[in-house]
Design a protein around this motif. Structure first.
Motif, PDB file in Angstrom:
ATOM      1  N   GLN A   5       0.857  -1.183   0.000  1.00 12.40           N
ATOM      2  CA  GLN A   5       0.000   0.000   0.000  1.00 12.40           C
ATOM      3  C   GLN A   5       0.891   1.231   0.000  1.00 12.40           C
ATOM      4  O   GLN A   5       1.996   1.206   0.542  1.00 12.40           O
ATOM      5  CB  GLN A   5      -0.883   0.042   1.261  1.00 12.40           C
ATOM      6  N   SER A  23      -4.216   0.792  -4.672  1.00 14.40           N
ATOM      7  CA  SER A  23      -3.440   0.854  -3.437  1.00 14.40           C
ATOM      8  C   SER A  23      -2.848   2.234  -3.157  1.00 14.40           C
ATOM      9  O   SER A  23      -2.052   2.385  -2.232  1.00 14.40           O
ATOM     10  CB  SER A  23      -2.328  -0.201  -3.457  1.00 14.40           C
ATOM     11  N   SER A  51      -2.891   6.024  -1.701  1.00  7.76           N
ATOM     12  CA  SER A  51      -3.471   6.527  -0.449  1.00  7.76           C
ATOM     13  C   SER A  51      -4.812   7.204  -0.752  1.00  7.76           C
ATOM     14  O   SER A  51      -5.058   7.654  -1.879  1.00  7.76           O
ATOM     15  CB  SER A  51      -2.510   7.477   0.246  1.00  7.76           C
TER      16      SER A  51
END
Length: 188
Positions: free
Chosen positions: A125, A165, A167
């Motif tokens: 991530q 992924s 933010s």
């Protein structure tokens, strides 16, 4: 970068211990290709029989020169510990195979490494304060490692992974990209 004589790169990759063997192999294959000795390293030099023609003998002599050139390159690109493993071999193919056996690992180990990389990929991530370029580099580095272990990952899969992924601050951009672009034609 080429040296002043145009024959060898200014710096050659050196295999130190067994660290980053896969990356070292990829660099070496490019150097072997540039020096036109890749086939010799992979397949070796075939001996000619006593009844060979002059052309066959000349071609064999040229192949042996290429083999020596490839072995020289390998010698220059390993540390002393790895050199000791290959110091007594006489062909580039033998040296390459010894280094592969010593560092590449067996199939079970490769499968375990690939499983670990897959898990890292799944969990990857973007960090909250990370720059998109840095995150994209992390994704590409990981996918390239996975590919080196035999994983098949398309550019579309990479683009989709990045988009899902990122933010949360990029959610509006992701939606705009997905709405306006055909993800099958985007490349990583």
């Amino acid at each position: 970068m080429a040296s002043s004589n145009g024959n060898f790169p200014a710096t050659l990759p050196v295999l130190e211990g067994g660290k980053k063997f896969d990356q070292w192999c990829a660099k070496m294959r490019v150097i072997f290709g540039f020096q036109d000795v890749l086939d010799i390293v992979k397949e070796g030099v075939q001996e000619v029989d006593s009844g060979a023609t002059e052309d066959q003998k000349a071609a064999n002599k040229e192949a042996k020169k290429k083999d020596c050139k490839a072995l020289f390159i390998i010698h220059q690109c390993v540390d002393m510990g790895n050199f000791e493993k290959i110091s007594n071999v006489t062909t580039a193919k033998e040296a390459w195979e010894i280094l592969e056996r010593a560092h590449a690992g067996n199939d079970k180990l490769k499968k375990v490494r690939l499983q670990t990389l897959r898990r890292q990929y799944e969990l990857l991530q973007m960090e909250g304060n990370e720059v998109v370029g840095a995150y994209f580099t992390r994704v590409l580095s990981l996918t390239n490692l996975m590919k080196s272990y035999g994983e098949r990952i398309s550019s579309q899969m990479i683009v989709e992974k990045v988009l899902r992924s990122l933010s949360p601050r990029f959610d509006h951009i992701v939606v705009a990209i997905e709405e306006s672009k055909n993800l099958e034609i985007l490349t990583s």
